[in-house]
Design an enzyme around this catalytic site. Structure first.
Site, PDB file in Angstrom:
ATOM      1  N   GLU A 167       1.042  -1.201  -0.074  1.00 48.94           N
ATOM      2  CA  GLU A 167       0.111   0.084  -0.236  1.00 48.94           C
ATOM      3  C   GLU A 167       0.766   1.227   0.215  1.00 48.94           C
ATOM      4  O   GLU A 167       1.612   1.115   0.892  1.00 48.94           O
ATOM      5  CB  GLU A 167      -0.962   0.051   1.177  1.00 48.94           C
ATOM      6  CG  GLU A 167      -1.794   1.062   1.184  1.00 48.94           C
ATOM      7  CD  GLU A 167      -2.791   1.220  -0.019  1.00 48.94           C
ATOM      8  OE1 GLU A 167      -3.323   0.206  -0.312  1.00 48.94           O
ATOM      9  OE2 GLU A 167      -2.560   2.283  -0.622  1.00 48.94           O
ATOM     10  N   LYS A 200       8.201  -1.702  -2.073  1.00 48.24           N
ATOM     11  CA  LYS A 200       7.686  -0.949  -1.008  1.00 48.24           C
ATOM     12  C   LYS A 200       8.698  -0.407  -0.115  1.00 48.24           C
ATOM     13  O   LYS A 200       8.649   0.676   0.336  1.00 48.24           O
ATOM     14  CB  LYS A 200       6.683  -1.616  -0.248  1.00 48.24           C
ATOM     15  CG  LYS A 200       5.866  -1.236   0.832  1.00 48.24           C
ATOM     16  CD  LYS A 200       5.234   0.012   0.705  1.00 48.24           C
ATOM     17  CE  LYS A 200       4.824   0.543   2.067  1.00 48.24           C
ATOM     18  NZ  LYS A 200       3.963   1.819   1.903  1.00 48.24           N
ATOM     19  N   CYS A 213       6.111   4.372   9.296  1.00 51.92           N
ATOM     20  CA  CYS A 213       6.690   3.478   8.278  1.00 51.92           C
ATOM     21  C   CYS A 213       8.029   3.939   8.021  1.00 51.92           C
ATOM     22  O   CYS A 213       8.809   2.951   7.805  1.00 51.92           O
ATOM     23  CB  CYS A 213       5.812   4.011   7.077  1.00 51.92           C
ATOM     24  SG  CYS A 213       4.069   3.403   7.358  1.00 51.92           S
TER      25      CYS A 213
END
Ligand code: UGA
Length: 448
Positions: free
Chosen positions: A144, A199, A255
């Site tokens: 995502e 990612k 993150c």
């Protein structure tokens, strides 16, 4: 999942969690009380909750009836054991893979949505394949890329959707879901490992830009250049581009740091010491930037903040979210508390309980009015407005770029502060000339 349900009315989406309290909150009829503050999310839920979007604690039953299962559990940095401080903790991924293996029926597509180390899909596949009894599984990686605060628009208009996998049928099944609203050329198909690594790499590159511009901000302050002018000048080079060049108090969020440390750990694992050291420096610079801001506040306030009241505007890691994970405000406030400061903190969305948890101390009972009389022990209190926080304070620190802090009436703020008073604008989003006109000393990120 809410956006998938919104865009694909023929698909039934069930979000399951072991945490009953959390699921109850997602089912709360009052949409202003959702556990996550995200602009536009309440409207999406208003349209599809109860129609084809459901929140439930019946995990096993939901897995048994699903054609596709998204693993969306957290993968924080390990705090102990092998790889502590760098590697991702995969215990929840493993536990949910085992639960899927046990409860699934027939063929099930299992999608990694959590951000994972490279080659985790192989681990998941192994766990799933150990389950016998007429079951089969295809594992896909579908990282995502949304950012908090703009999650709904990011999901509705993604730059790209990435699907990694080996099983063409499974890949097309997932691509078909996104195909409801994403253009075909924006749906990329790669092998599993490229998808997982893309990612980590995207986050590492984004974070690297922030550390790069923050390093130049410090250099601008030393030399009389203005980092906003520099950012504009370099951003007009189409090879560099204008986005993600806003100097600030350092990146926060759940993150960037976690993913870079994970990358560093993996590089070391594969014997790539120079590559590991290169990326590690992005995090080191970020930590330095946060300490730097606390240090310069102390220096400007005559070398001591002990007993002084300081107003802190913003505690979330960025505007338009109630998330404080790795927020730069945490390290800056902790440093100032260590120096004995009395902090009056105001944030439109972060509750006092969260701040207490992040700072490791409960709010003080009595608001200090500054004046150096508060003793050597640092303390903090929640304020309801910037003016309330500034009352009696020697300095205002702008740490999160909430729009309302950009529109403050600096005459009114300055009037209630103790002089000489300072504005430290770590985001460069306040009206600095208005603050100067109101008699404040002003320090602006990357400008000095
Ligand atoms: C980040 C990525 O931007 C997303 O693409 C990714 O999906 C997400 O992590 C994730 O892996 O889940 P997020 O952390 O929500 O998203 O927010 P960002 O907008 O990236 O901001 C991160 C931090 O960098 C914030 O503290 C922000 O204030 C700071 N920042 C951002 C700057 O200091 N300057 C900038 O120019 C941009």
């Amino acid at each position: 999942m809410a956006v998938i349900a919104d865009r694909c009315s023929e698909i039934q989406v069930t979000v399951v969690d072991l945490n009953a309290e959390r699921i109850a909150a997602w089912n709360d009829p009052d949409l202003s009380k959702l556990p996550v503050y995200e602009p536009g999310l309440d409207a999406v839920l208003g349209r599809c909750r109860g129609r084809n979007l459901h929140f439930s604690t019946a995990v096993d039953a939901a897995i048994a009836s699903a054609d596709m299962v998204f693993l969306s559990v957290n993968t924080p940095t390990k705090t102990k054991g092998l790889g502590a401080g760098q590697a991702s903790d995969l215990r929840w991924i493993e536990a949910s893979a085992r639960q899927v293996a046990a409860c699934a029926r027939g063929h099930t597509i299992v999608v990694e949505k959590s951000t994972l180390p490279v080659r985790t899909a192989a681990v998941i596949q192994q766990i799933l394949d150990s389950e016998k009894g007429g079951k089969s599984f295809s594992v896909l990686s579908n990282p995502e890329f949304l950012a908090e605060g703009t999650a709904i628009t990011d999901l509705e208009n993604p730059d790209r959707v990435l699907i990694g996998g080996e099983d063409p049928e499974a890949i097309e099944a997932l691509a078909g879901i996104y195909g409801h609203w994403v253009a075909p050329e924006q749906i990329l198909r790669t092998n599993l490992w490229s998808s997982e690594l893309s990612k980590l790499t995207a986050n590492a590159f984004l974070a690297q830009r922030i550390s790069s511009i923050n390093s130049i901000a410090a250099f601008c302050e030393a030399t009389g250049a203005d980092v906003r002018e520099v950012a504009k000048a370099i951003g007009m080079d189409s090879r560099i581009g204008p986005k993600f060049l806003q100097a600030g108090p350092g990146f926060g969020g759940s993150c960037f740091q976690k993913d870079i440390l994970n990358l560093v750990y993996l590089c070391r694992h594969y014997g790539l010491e120079e590559v590991a050291a290169y990326w590690e420096q992005v995090v080191a610079l970020n930590t330095w930037q946060q300490h730097r801001i606390a240090r310069l506040v102390v220096t400007k306030l005559f070398g001591t903040v002990t007993g002084k009241r300081l107003a802190v505007l913003g505690f979330a890691f960025k505007a338009n979210t109630n998330d404080t994970r790795e927020s730069p405000a945490i390290r800056i406030c902790r440093d100032l508390l260590e120096e004995g400061a009395q902090l009056a903190i105001v944030d439109p969305k972060v509750p006092a309980a969260q701040i207490a948890k992040d700072l490791g101390q409960a709010p003080s009972a009595q608001a200090s009015d500054g004046g150096g009389g508060g003793g050597a022990q640092g303390g903090w209190q929640l304020a309801r407005s910037a003016v309330e926080a500034a009352a009696g304070a020697d300095a205002v620190l702008l740490l999160t770029e909430w729009a309302e802090f950009g529109e403050l009436d600096w005459e009114g703020v300055a009037a209630v502060m103790r002089k000489p008073a300072w504005l430290f604008d770590a985001r460069a989003t306040a009206d600095g000339s208005a603050a100067r006109a109101a008699g404040l000393n002003v320090w602006v990120q990357g400008q000095g």
